[in-house]
Design a protein around this motif. Structure first.
Motif, PDB file in Angstrom:
ATOM      1  N   ILE A   1       0.834  -1.211   0.000  1.00  0.00           N
ATOM      2  CA  ILE A   1       0.000   0.000   0.000  1.00  0.00           C
ATOM      3  C   ILE A   1       0.870   1.263   0.000  1.00  0.00           C
ATOM      4  CG2 ILE A   1      -2.038  -1.039   1.040  1.00  0.00           C
ATOM      5  CD1 ILE A   1      -1.101   0.121   3.752  1.00  0.00           C
ATOM      6  N   CYS A   2       2.089   1.132  -0.508  1.00  0.00           N
ATOM      7  CA  CYS A   2       3.017   2.263  -0.421  1.00  0.00           C
ATOM      8  C   CYS A   2       2.514   3.480  -1.194  1.00  0.00           C
ATOM      9  CB  CYS A   2       4.416   1.863  -0.883  1.00  0.00           C
ATOM     10  SG  CYS A   2       4.554   1.347  -2.616  1.00  0.00           S
ATOM     11  N   PHE A   3       1.860   3.259  -2.342  1.00  0.00           N
ATOM     12  CA  PHE A   3       1.378   4.404  -3.116  1.00  0.00           C
ATOM     13  C   PHE A   3       0.192   5.081  -2.433  1.00  0.00           C
ATOM     14  CE2 PHE A   3       3.730   2.237  -6.517  1.00  0.00           C
ATOM     15  CZ  PHE A   3       4.492   3.303  -6.962  1.00  0.00           C
TER      16      PHE A   3
ATOM     17  N   PRO B   1      -0.436  11.931  -0.444  1.00  0.00           N
ATOM     18  CA  PRO B   1      -0.157  13.357  -0.283  1.00  0.00           C
ATOM     19  C   PRO B   1       1.182  13.754  -0.895  1.00  0.00           C
ATOM     20  CG  PRO B   1      -1.026  12.448   1.747  1.00  0.00           C
ATOM     21  CD  PRO B   1      -0.737  11.284   0.844  1.00  0.00           C
ATOM     22  N   HIS B   2       2.210  12.926  -0.675  1.00  0.00           N
ATOM     23  CA  HIS B   2       3.528  13.217  -1.249  1.00  0.00           C
ATOM     24  C   HIS B   2       3.459  13.289  -2.776  1.00  0.00           C
ATOM     25  CE1 HIS B   2       7.724  12.941  -2.341  1.00  0.00           C
ATOM     26  NE2 HIS B   2       7.499  11.785  -2.958  1.00  0.00           N
ATOM     27  N   LEU B   3       2.787  12.321  -3.394  1.00  0.00           N
ATOM     28  CA  LEU B   3       2.726  12.282  -4.857  1.00  0.00           C
ATOM     29  C   LEU B   3       1.995  13.487  -5.429  1.00  0.00           C
ATOM     30  CD1 LEU B   3       1.961   8.481  -5.280  1.00  0.00           C
ATOM     31  CD2 LEU B   3       4.065   9.645  -5.992  1.00  0.00           C
ATOM     32  N   LEU B   4       0.893  13.881  -4.792  1.00  0.00           N
ATOM     33  CA  LEU B   4       0.120  15.002  -5.311  1.00  0.00           C
ATOM     34  C   LEU B   4       0.813  16.333  -5.015  1.00  0.00           C
ATOM     35  CD1 LEU B   4      -3.510  13.804  -4.564  1.00  0.00           C
ATOM     36  CD2 LEU B   4      -2.186  13.602  -6.663  1.00  0.00           C
ATOM     37  N   LEU B   5       1.503  16.422  -3.879  1.00  0.00           N
ATOM     38  CA  LEU B   5       2.319  17.618  -3.607  1.00  0.00           C
ATOM     39  C   LEU B   5       3.460  17.729  -4.615  1.00  0.00           C
ATOM     40  CD1 LEU B   5       2.470  17.384   0.284  1.00  0.00           C
ATOM     41  CD2 LEU B   5       1.380  19.226  -1.017  1.00  0.00           C
ATOM     42  N   ARG B   6       4.036  16.595  -4.933  1.00  0.00           N
ATOM     43  CA  ARG B   6       5.097  16.543  -5.953  1.00  0.00           C
ATOM     44  C   ARG B   6       4.586  17.081  -7.284  1.00  0.00           C
ATOM     45  NH1 ARG B   6       6.828  11.840  -8.979  1.00  0.00           N
ATOM     46  NH2 ARG B   6       9.088  11.701  -9.208  1.00  0.00           N
ATOM     47  N   ARG B   7       3.335  16.730  -7.625  1.00  0.00           N
ATOM     48  CA  ARG B   7       2.723  17.206  -8.862  1.00  0.00           C
ATOM     49  C   ARG B   7       2.567  18.735  -8.834  1.00  0.00           C
ATOM     50  NH1 ARG B   7      -0.921  14.183 -12.348  1.00  0.00           N
ATOM     51  NH2 ARG B   7      -1.775  15.644 -13.872  1.00  0.00           N
TER      52      ARG B   7
ATOM     53  N   VAL C   1      -7.340  -6.154  -4.829  1.00  0.00           N
ATOM     54  CA  VAL C   1      -8.226  -5.017  -4.579  1.00  0.00           C
ATOM     55  C   VAL C   1      -9.407  -5.086  -5.537  1.00  0.00           C
ATOM     56  CG1 VAL C   1      -6.434  -3.471  -3.696  1.00  0.00           C
ATOM     57  CG2 VAL C   1      -6.868  -3.558  -6.156  1.00  0.00           C
ATOM     58  N   VAL C   2     -10.511  -4.453  -5.161  1.00  0.00           N
ATOM     59  CA  VAL C   2     -11.670  -4.365  -6.044  1.00  0.00           C
ATOM     60  C   VAL C   2     -11.330  -3.419  -7.194  1.00  0.00           C
ATOM     61  CG1 VAL C   2     -13.319  -4.910  -4.234  1.00  0.00           C
ATOM     62  CG2 VAL C   2     -12.667  -2.525  -4.624  1.00  0.00           C
ATOM     63  N   PRO C   3     -12.060  -3.493  -8.306  1.00  0.00           N
ATOM     64  CA  PRO C   3     -11.655  -2.759  -9.509  1.00  0.00           C
ATOM     65  C   PRO C   3     -11.480  -1.251  -9.341  1.00  0.00           C
ATOM     66  CG  PRO C   3     -13.203  -4.466 -10.119  1.00  0.00           C
ATOM     67  CD  PRO C   3     -13.136  -4.466  -8.630  1.00  0.00           C
ATOM     68  N   HIS C   4     -12.364  -0.571  -8.592  1.00  0.00           N
ATOM     69  CA  HIS C   4     -12.155   0.876  -8.481  1.00  0.00           C
ATOM     70  C   HIS C   4     -10.923   1.185  -7.649  1.00  0.00           C
ATOM     71  CE1 HIS C   4     -14.296   0.689  -4.550  1.00  0.00           C
ATOM     72  NE2 HIS C   4     -13.730   1.859  -4.293  1.00  0.00           N
ATOM     73  N   ARG C   5     -10.554   0.287  -6.741  1.00  0.00           N
ATOM     74  CA  ARG C   5      -9.298   0.466  -6.007  1.00  0.00           C
ATOM     75  C   ARG C   5      -8.094   0.164  -6.903  1.00  0.00           C
ATOM     76  NH1 ARG C   5     -10.037   4.000  -2.148  1.00  0.00           N
ATOM     77  NH2 ARG C   5     -11.568   3.354  -0.591  1.00  0.00           N
ATOM     78  N   ALA C   6      -8.265  -0.756  -7.847  1.00  0.00           N
ATOM     79  CA  ALA C   6      -7.199  -0.991  -8.827  1.00  0.00           C
ATOM     80  C   ALA C   6      -6.974   0.262  -9.666  1.00  0.00           C
ATOM     81  CB  ALA C   6      -7.564  -2.176  -9.719  1.00  0.00           C
ATOM     82  N   LEU C   7      -8.064   0.953 -10.021  1.00  0.00           N
ATOM     83  CA  LEU C   7      -7.926   2.216 -10.753  1.00  0.00           C
ATOM     84  C   LEU C   7      -7.223   3.268  -9.903  1.00  0.00           C
ATOM     85  CD1 LEU C   7     -11.411   2.382 -12.497  1.00  0.00           C
ATOM     86  CD2 LEU C   7      -9.193   2.367 -13.666  1.00  0.00           C
ATOM     87  N   GLU C   8      -7.529   3.282  -8.618  1.00  0.00           N
ATOM     88  CA  GLU C   8      -6.842   4.229  -7.724  1.00  0.00           C
ATOM     89  C   GLU C   8      -5.342   3.951  -7.700  1.00  0.00           C
ATOM     90  OE1 GLU C   8      -7.125   5.715  -3.075  1.00  0.00           O
ATOM     91  OE2 GLU C   8      -7.284   3.585  -3.533  1.00  0.00           O
ATOM     92  N   ARG C   9      -4.984   2.673  -7.590  1.00  0.00           N
ATOM     93  CA  ARG C   9      -3.568   2.316  -7.527  1.00  0.00           C
ATOM     94  C   ARG C   9      -2.859   2.687  -8.829  1.00  0.00           C
ATOM     95  NH1 ARG C   9      -2.288  -3.516  -5.207  1.00  0.00           N
ATOM     96  NH2 ARG C   9      -3.294  -4.191  -7.134  1.00  0.00           N
TER      97      ARG C   9
ATOM     98  N   MET D   1       0.963   9.125 -11.174  1.00  0.00           N
ATOM     99  CA  MET D   1       1.544  10.319 -10.554  1.00  0.00           C
ATOM    100  C   MET D   1       3.051  10.146 -10.349  1.00  0.00           C
ATOM    101  SD  MET D   1      -1.038  12.418 -10.029  1.00  0.00           S
ATOM    102  CE  MET D   1      -1.724  11.717 -11.524  1.00  0.00           C
ATOM    103  N   TRP D   2       3.451   8.892 -10.168  1.00  0.00           N
ATOM    104  CA  TRP D   2       4.858   8.577  -9.895  1.00  0.00           C
ATOM    105  C   TRP D   2       5.666   8.483 -11.188  1.00  0.00           C
ATOM    106  CZ3 TRP D   2       8.478   8.706  -6.486  1.00  0.00           C
ATOM    107  CH2 TRP D   2       9.534   7.807  -6.464  1.00  0.00           C
ATOM    108  N   ARG D   3       5.121   7.778 -12.183  1.00  0.00           N
ATOM    109  CA  ARG D   3       5.804   7.605 -13.463  1.00  0.00           C
ATOM    110  C   ARG D   3       4.776   7.787 -14.583  1.00  0.00           C
ATOM    111  NH1 ARG D   3       9.726   8.131 -10.819  1.00  0.00           N
ATOM    112  NH2 ARG D   3      11.377   6.622 -10.358  1.00  0.00           N
TER     113      ARG D   3
END
Length: 403
Positions: free
Chosen positions: A88-90, A95-101, A127-135, A141-143
């Motif tokens: 669950i690292c992402f 917050p870090h990823l979106l601040l980076r953006r 994970v359920v599909p909408h959580r897969a979309l979140e991931r 955001m990272w790459r």
């Protein structure tokens, strides 16, 4: 813009009160959460609002709130969690990823997240599909190199974006999956990915969910559902324009968009800091969602219309549909009464959805059949809720014959 800045002000208060320990309720454990939740949701608010930074007040608010969030969210506690939990690292690093953006970088967190994301166990969580979309969204955001587009398509095809919801009796979690899948698949409107079904079909379900959320006074979900139109680049429908006006008028009356109608009894039993903490914990999320919706509306050609225009229906039909809905003094009723006659007459499909939902959920199947007859008579039956209501009547009839 004023409404976005109101959300910023509530965010600053929420962070001041909830940043240390979050909120814990021994009597209602489901209402408890740690500080990561307001951190992540504040980051989402900033991410959406950043598209409107050409407005000086929004730009100043994003800068101030972003700097505050960067100090709080990039904590040693969060760093340890990222190190300990690669699956669950992402999500932990949202917050870090979106601040980076936003240009607020931190190389230490980048290095730590890279190590955790490189773990062979990083994908070892179902994970359920909408959580897969979140991931996938967070990975983008990272790459952000376009390599994830095919994975987005697969995850979207497995989600409720590709499968009709049960609009009459579906759980709130199903509606939540619908709204969040749209958020992640579109990167909150920044990306124009192809949906697995025609946009019109998805938005027809959004319209029914809008009616249901207003009927039960779930304003958090109402605001999330309304995002569907700007997220997909669609013109606001008459129902969506009405829904936004209802929320805006309610926010102006209360001072912020409330989570639910009324004042919880527990609020009245608390005093001082505990009362403030409880109020913010209960209400901040809905206020954030309203701020995000309004920020989406600040984008070019995305503003909700000032008037509600659509194919006009007769006064008699509008009255008949309105009378088919239980007379409860709710905010949507109050807003509806204030509409000009032409605007009310443009809302026949929306009133039909409300009436079908109200009668169906009360098991008044004779009324549902009558409403479907009206829908056919007035050429309003080509909607997913009408189709599901007709199917429901068929199942009820089969059930009666069997027993």
């Amino acid at each position: 813009m004023r409404r976005v800045c109101l959300a910023f002000d509530i965010a600053k208060r929420a962070l001041a009160v909830l940043a240390q320990d979050g909120y814990r309720d021994e009597q209602e454990p489901d209402g408890s959460f740690g500080p990561d939740k307001p951190f992540a949701e504040t980051a989402m608010l900033l991410h959406v609002a950043a598209a409107a930074r050409d407005e000086p007040a929004v730009d100043a608010g994003v800068a101030e709130l972003g700097a505050l969030l960067a100090r709080l969210a990039r904590s040693h506690r969060t760093a340890c969690a990222i190190a300990l939990h690669p699956t669950i690292c992402f999500q932990l690093a949202m917050p870090h990823l979106l601040l980076r953006r936003l240009g607020l970088r931190d190389e230490r967190f980048d290095r730590l997240l890279a190590l955790s994301a490189a773990s062979p166990a990083a994908e070892g969580r179902e994970v359920v599909p909408h959580r897969a979309l979140e991931r996938l969204w967070l990975r983008s955001m990272w790459r952000d190199d376009g390599a994830l587009d095919a994975a987005f398509d697969v995850a979207a095809s497995l989600s409720v974006l590709n499968h009709p919801l049960d609009l009459m009796w579906g759980a709130r979690d199903d509606a939540y999956a619908h709204t969040h899948a749209l958020m992640y698949a579109t990167d909150f409107g920044y990306a124009s990915r192809t949906l697995p079904r025609p946009r019109a079909q998805v938005l027809a379900e959004s319209s029914a969910l809008l009616a249901r959320s207003l009927l039960v006074e779930d304003y958090d979900l109402t605001a999330e559902v309304l995002m569907a139109w700007p997220l997909t680049g669609a013109s606001w429908s008459p129902a969506a324009a009405f829904g936004f006006r209802t929320l805006a008028e309610l926010e102006d009356t209360v001072g912020f968009l409330p989570a639910k109608h009324g004042t919880p009894e527990k609020f009245l039993t608390l005093t001082g800091h505990e009362r403030t903490k409880y109020a913010l914990a209960a209400a901040y999320h809905t206020a954030f969602v309203m701020g995000m919706l309004c920020a989406l509306g600040l984008r070019p050609e995305h503003a909700p219309p000032a008037t509600i225009d659509g194919r006009p229906a007769s006064d008699a039909l509008i009255d008949e549909l309105s009378d088919s809905i239980a007379e409860v003094e709710t905010p949507w009723r109050q807003t509806f009464r204030r509409l000009a006659r032409e605007e009310r007459c443009a809302l026949a499909p929306f009133l039909l959805d409300l009436a079908l939902l109200d009668r169906g959920r009360r098991h008044d199947y004779a009324a549902v059949a009558r409403l479907l007859g009206l829908a056919v008579q007035h050429d309003l039956a080509d909607t997913p809720l009408c189709a599901q209501a007709a199917e429901l009547l068929g199942r009820v009839a089969a059930c009666a014959e069997a027993w």
